[in-house]
Design an enzyme around this catalytic site. Structure first.
Site, PDB file in Angstrom:
ATOM      1  N   HIS A 156       0.794  -1.204   0.130  1.00  0.00           N
ATOM      2  CA  HIS A 156       0.194   0.242   0.366  1.00  0.00           C
ATOM      3  C   HIS A 156       0.626   1.292  -0.313  1.00  0.00           C
ATOM      4  O   HIS A 156       0.599   2.254  -0.527  1.00  0.00           O
ATOM      5  CB  HIS A 156      -0.902  -0.368   1.572  1.00  0.00           C
ATOM      6  CG  HIS A 156      -0.606   0.068   2.605  1.00  0.00           C
ATOM      7  ND1 HIS A 156      -0.086  -0.419   3.249  1.00  0.00           N
ATOM      8  CD2 HIS A 156      -0.143   1.776   2.958  1.00  0.00           C
ATOM      9  CE1 HIS A 156       0.746   0.245   4.218  1.00  0.00           C
ATOM     10  NE2 HIS A 156       0.526   1.452   4.364  1.00  0.00           N
TER      11      HIS A 156
ATOM     12  N   ASP B  38      -0.604  -7.222   1.956  1.00  0.00           N
ATOM     13  CA  ASP B  38      -0.109  -6.503   1.129  1.00  0.00           C
ATOM     14  C   ASP B  38       1.185  -6.325   1.549  1.00  0.00           C
ATOM     15  O   ASP B  38       1.900  -5.984   2.761  1.00  0.00           O
ATOM     16  CB  ASP B  38      -0.604  -4.912   2.705  1.00  0.00           C
ATOM     17  CG  ASP B  38      -0.064  -3.901   2.129  1.00  0.00           C
ATOM     18  OD1 ASP B  38       0.387  -2.985   1.724  1.00  0.00           O
ATOM     19  OD2 ASP B  38      -0.720  -3.445   3.675  1.00  0.00           O
TER      20      ASP B  38
ATOM     21  N   SER C  19       4.167   1.968   8.798  1.00  0.00           N
ATOM     22  CA  SER C  19       3.792   1.124   7.727  1.00  0.00           C
ATOM     23  C   SER C  19       5.175   0.500   6.644  1.00  0.00           C
ATOM     24  O   SER C  19       5.599   1.300   6.359  1.00  0.00           O
ATOM     25  CB  SER C  19       2.920   2.367   6.338  1.00  0.00           C
ATOM     26  OG  SER C  19       2.034   1.913   7.060  1.00  0.00           O
TER      27      SER C  19
END
Ligand SMILES: *[C@@H]1O[C@H](CO)[C@@H](O)[C@H](O)[C@H]1NC(C)=O
Ligand SMILES: *[C@@H]1O[C@H](CO)[C@@H](O)[C@H](O)[C@H]1NC(C)=O
Ligand SMILES: *[C@@H]1O[C@H](CO)[C@@H](O)[C@H](O)[C@H]1NC(C)=O
Length: 754
Positions: A513, A564, A683
């Protein structure tokens, strides 16, 4: 430890109390005080107790370092009223032995912190240090200064170390030099060195020690680390072209390591625990080299206690490191009387003989490393000289009755760590065996030895191993943090930032992502570590084929983060160093080795070891390598953990599993402990676990229910906030299809297990 008495039970255990009530004690404290310092007793005033003087750093006790309470209730040596016991300034050996040069300032004696300068007469060049400082352990800093002119000799002038006298001034092939130390000093290193054909001197430079000189942890780690590393890494030398100490060790256990720990009398319970810790540290350090040696571990006093028997490693019953460590943990003993150093050598001799019997023809490929921790005192069994000779004969495969210097000397190393305030150097020094002579160390105590052993792995030779890192933060500097997390990558995409992890010299693992549909490769750059200036160029981005953020809109999940995961291929492979090296990832062969698996094993076994179905502690990082601690809810509590996903914006389904598939690991909340929570910039970063000095990435940070903080912060979770991380064990086929792809020439593939 030390000179102790097996008839100790004769003495009264609480002598200090009896002193008050007027009962006779074995030794007394009359005249025992020391000016400028103090002392400890190993066993109160009982016979066999040792009084150990302590002085502040830079001072040493004089005239005695220790005194022993003798059978006749007198101290040995006896305190003398005319020679008061005091702490004196540490001195360093005489530097005026320099030839063809001068030492400035000229002093008769040089004390701790005194600085010296060295200048050569004209026509001579200086090698070594031009300034040196006298260190608190009685040694000069730096290297021996040597003034010499180019005489065309075959070997370079080997110099004259401080405090020595050298015999021999010609340096042609086969010529030798000999050294002796000045009065009150004794020689460590090589007494004699011979100029070899290659222009090198045999052995190592000697140095002169006072009775109070000891080796600092750093000195030990340089010498012991360098030497044992050579043994442990030589299995890589498949081309086998190097000369000298290239040892023919194969990966399947032709390296035998014998660890013998002295734990007689004067060892306190605390010391005993410390020595167990030292042995454990040594074992796990060695295992991080991806060799699997066979181990014999003994603790000895009057008796030999065998904690690990080396014969358990032969045949099909190969023992695991884990089981040795468990046995070590369980091991206790009250047997502390007497010291029988010889019986420890004898036990090892017997085991080597058994190995020879067991392995037959292959015995010639077996390398033996003996590591002793002892003060060298013994009162039973006599000196171990004869049994050591027998060990040499056996390993060198000497013909019976002949003691020739053998070309097989690289197959035997005996390291001696001399412990205590006054080790028996005369007994111990001759027991050290090694091709280069530097196998004898004098330690003040067992403190800092774990630090010492840590230094051993922080080295070039093992730099390619995944997940190796330094475990302690030396000084809170970013350099220090970098060494703890050498795989950390910062990823920049236009104005966005993500984290990633170096998994091979060519690939960074991160979250899918992080990338948007219209990103161009030129918009993306990677910075490794927190120190690196300048960014790395990207050659390719590969997203997991099943990643589809809009995939479950119809189920009421506006953003769906299953799969992801992405790999970034760098344009140029990274040069691996101690600051930048890959992390271990699931289901690779290297990770099996890092986890200490013996023999063949599966991906499933790795998962069971790393992510057992219970609450499991894991970590992830901020961009500046601050560590966040979380408890992964892998067992019964997983369901309630993921139920909080329903509180996230954009989720309208009533079934949390629609958003959080089995591919996610759930962390966050305040039960059973207060977890840290992921922030915006975290992330793609590795969620990892340290397993015996190696770091294994088990997941990567994907998404969370709440935005509580921005990049770089370490923040506590609230009761309801949750983070979800992609479990790497669920995406192994993706990782393998790229990292394990051996159908290409661009990079070396990783080897995966089934
Ligand atoms: C003994 O000396 C050590 C080191 O100099 C010091 O740390 C300790 O406090 C001293 N103990 C006593 C009882 O004076
Ligand atoms: C050497 O050390 C001694 C003791 O600390 C000190 O008195 C002396 O001044 C020092 N000499 C030099 C040249 O620094
Ligand atoms: C060790 O490995 C080598 C080569 O990998 C093999 O030839 C040898 O038989 C093995 N030895 C044992 C004892 O398994």
């Amino acid at each position: 430890m030390g000179f102790s008495f097996h008839w100790r039970w004769l003495s009264l255990p609480l002598c200090l109390l009896y002193l008050v009530s007027g009962v006779r004690c074995d030794c007394t404290l009359n005249n025992m005080e020391i000016e400028g310092g103090n002392f400890t007793l190993t066993n109160e005033l009982n016979i066999g107790s040792r009084l150990i003087y302590k002085c502040p750093e830079g001072y040493y006790p004089h005239p005695a370092l220790t005194r022993l309470c003798q059978l006749n209730s007198k101290w040995d040596p006896l305190p003398k009223t005319y020679l008061r016991q005091q702490c004196k300034l540490v001195e360093c050996p005489d530097p005026h032995v320099l030839e063809q040069g001068t030492v400035l300032p000229a002093q008769e004696k040089y004390y701790v912190h005194n600085r010296t300068r060295y200048e050569c007469y004209s026509g001579n060049n200086l090698r070594g240090s031009s300034t040196r400082v006298c260190k608190p352990n009685g040694k000069w800093s730096g290297k021996t200064p040597i003034c010499s002119r180019d005489t065309g000799d075959h070997c370079a002038d080997p110099g004259i170390p401080a405090g020595t006298t050298r015999l021999g001034n010609v340096f042609g092939i086969g010529d030798s030099v000999k050294y002796v130390c000045q009065e009150n000093l004794f020689l460590m290193g090589s007494e004699k060195r011979v100029c070899q054909e290659g222009g090198q001197w045999t052995g190592i430079e000697p140095s002169c020690y006072y009775k109070y000189t000891y080796d600092t942890p750093l000195e030990v780690s340089e010498a012991f680390g360098g030497s044992i590393r050579q043994t442990l890494t030589s299995l890589d030398s498949s081309e086998n072209s190097q000369e000298g100490r290239t040892i023919r060790i194969t990966n399947n256990g032709t390296l035998n390591i014998y660890i013998a720990m002295d734990m007689s009398e004067s060892i306190t319970a605390e010391d005993f625990e410390k020595s167990k810790l030292i042995v454990k540290k040594l074992l796990t350090k060695i295992s991080s080299f991806a060799v699997s040696p066979n181990y014999e571990i003994i603790f000895f006093s009057s008796e030999v206690n065998e904690v690990a028997n080396i014969m358990d490693f032969f045949g099909n019953k190969k023992k695991s490191l884990q089981s040795i460590i468990e046995e070590l943990d369980k091991f206790t003993t009250d047997e502390r009387s007497g010291t029988n150093l010889d019986s420890a050598f004898y036990t090892i001799l017997e085991q080597i003989a058994l190995i020879k019997q067991e392995t037959g023809e292959n015995f010639k490929d077996h390398h033996h490393v003996l590591i002793f921790f002892t003060d060298g005192g013994y009162n039973m069994g006599g000196p171990p000289t004869e049994n050591l000779q027998k060990i040499k004969n056996l390993v060198y495969m000497n013909p019976v009755g002949e003691f020739q210097i053998s070309p097989r000397d690289e197959y035997l190393d005996v390291y001696i760590f001399a412990l205590g305030a006054e080790p028996y150097d005369e007994t111990l020094k001759p027991l050290a065996v090694g091709a280069d002579g530097e196998h004898y160390f004098r330690l003040e105590n067992l403190n800092n030895l774990d630090y010492t052993f840590d230094q051993i792995i922080d080295e070039e030779e093992v730099k390619g191993l995944c997940g190796l890192h330094r475990e302690y933060n030396l000084d809170e500097s970013s350099d220090s943090r970098q060494k703890m997390f050498p795989w950390l990558a910062n990823i920049f995409i236009k104005t966005r930032k993500c984290l990633g992890s170096l998994v091979t010299p060519k690939f960074i693992l991160t979250a899918a992502h992080c990338f948007e549909f219209d990103d161009q490769l030129k918009d993306i750059s990677v910075q490794l570590g927190i120190l690196e200036n300048g960014a790395r160029e990207v050659k390719n981005i590969i997203l997991h084929k099943d990643y589809n953020v809009k995939g479950r809109e119809n189920l009421g999940v506006s953003e769906f983060y299953d799969y992801d995961v992405a790999l970034i291929e760098l344009k140029d492979a990274i040069t691996i160093s101690t600051n930048i090296r890959p992390i271990c990832i699931p289901c690779t062969k290297e990770t099996s080795e890092a986890l200490g698996f013996v023999g063949s094993n599966t991906c499933k076994q790795q998962e069971q070891r790393l992510l057992p179905p219970k609450n499991e502690e894991l970590s992830f990082l901020t961009a500046s390598a601050l560590e966040k601690h979380v408890i992964a809810k892998l067992g019964d509590t997983r369901e309630s953990c993921i139920s909080h996903a329903l509180q996230a914006n954009g989720i309208t389904t009533t079934n949390p599993k629609d958003a959080v598939t089995d591919n996610f690991i759930c962390t966050g909340g305040r039960q059973p402990e207060i977890d840290h929570i992921a922030c915006t910039g975290d992330s793609g970063g590795a969620v990892f676990k340290n397993y015996q000095h190696r770091t294994v990435q088990v997941a990567l940070v994907s998404w969370g229910t709440t935005t509580m903080c921005s990049s770089g912060e370490v923040v506590d979770s609230v009761e309801t906030s949750r983070d979800f991380h992609i479990n790497l064990f669920r995406v192994v086929p993706f990782l393998k299809s790229i990292l394990g792809n051996d159908d290409q020439d661009d990079y070396a593939p990783l080897e995966f297990v089934d």
